[in-house]
Motif scaffolding. Structure first.
Motif: not given
Length: 309
Positions: A141-155
């Motif tokens: 599996r693979a999945a993604s998220v994105s922003v136009s103006n901001g941040i993508v946080a991970s844990y």
């Protein structure tokens, strides 16, 4: 009428925590349908499982990577946890996850991507490693998220190497506020997602099939009370609201401060950081979700080997 076997009763008991005879009765009522039997037990108040239980038995690792305004998570499976502890396998997952943002969470595109320094695709590199280690493995599996103006946080939960572990979470936060503050809040939300396992960001994103299944169970539970239909209807609607509160990320009580919903916590964090903060998406990959693996019967294997079968 389906034949109800001892193995089926055990599987249902393991999944729900209900008594053996209750499990047998449930399977009989459901004509051997496991999911229907789980719902029957829930409706009768006999299941200790709040949600559908599934046996998670696939091994391997989940990896996450953030590249600017895009983040991606991948799951690479192996046959045993022994291989998952292999540094070479961990390095494979780390590299594949680093390529995932550019692939936008598309497994086919990611499999076709060039593996750095190998002169071959990701899929071919995995095949090569199968030959080296001697155990089957795959990019599941693979999945993604994105922003136009901001941040993508991970844990990453149960991390065994940087960005690699058993549960990977990404959270998209659109904001014009201080990026460091947004990163800090986003990390808290990502930890919340790992723990609370929301089904969706908003109620509208939850599958209607899931909602109707819950409604049917709640209706049967309410009917057990013997109350009139108009009261039952109100009881069911109340339980559906509660279901949304527990299952929708923005409506869940924030684990860092349970007095606030996640949406309210984002509002408060934005005020402190000097700008709006809006959670616009998340990804949560847990190793082995939805994969059922037959339990090994070690005694039967030994007996079979001893008999030369």
């Amino acid at each position: 009428m389906a034949q109800i076997t001892a193995a089926m009763v055990k599987e249902l008991r393991d999944a729900t925590g209900a008594g053996m005879m209750d499990c047998k009765n449930a399977l009989t009522e459901a004509d051997g349908d496991m999911e229907a039997a789980i719902d029957w037990l829930r409706a009768k108040g006999l299941s200790k499982a709040a949600k559908k239980a599934s046996r998670v038995a696939a091994e391997g690792l989940v990896g996450v990577s953030v590249d600017g305004t895009v983040g991606a998570a991948v799951e690479v499976n192996s046959e045993t946890d022994f291989v998952a502890r292999n540094p070479e396998f961990q390095g494979l997952v780390t590299t594949v996850s680093s390529l995932a943002p550019a692939a936008g969470g598309d497994v086919d595109k990611l499999n076709s991507a060039e593996f750095p320094g190998a002169g071959k695709s990701v899929a071919d590199k995995i095949t090569e490693l199968v030959g080296t280690i001697g155990e089957n493995m795959s990019l599941r599996r693979a999945a993604s998220v994105s922003v136009s103006n901001g941040i993508v946080a991970s844990y990453v939960h149960n991390q065994v190497a940087p960005g690699v572990g058993k549960i990977g979470v990404l959270v998209a936060v659109e904001t014009g506020a201080d990026k460091a503050a947004a990163e800090s809040f986003g990390k808290q939300v990502a930890m919340h997602v790992a723990a609370a396992a929301p089904l969706a960001l908003t109620p509208e994103e939850i599958s209607s099939d899931i909602v109707e299944r819950e409604r049917a169970v709640f209706t049967e539970q309410a009917r057990e009370s013997g109350k009139p239909d108009n009261i039952i209807e109100k009881m069911v609607e109340g339980r559906i609201r509660k279901f949304y509160e527990e299952s929708v990320l923005l409506s869940q009580a924030f684990v860092i401060n349970p007095d606030l919903s996640v949406a309210k916590a984002a509002e408060e964090a934005g005020k402190e950081a000097g700008g709006d903060m809006k959670i616009t998406g998340f990804v949560r990959l847990q190793l082995g979700e939805g994969i059922e693996k037959e339990a090994d019967d070690f005694a039967a294997e030994v007996a079979k080997a001893a008999g030369g079968a």
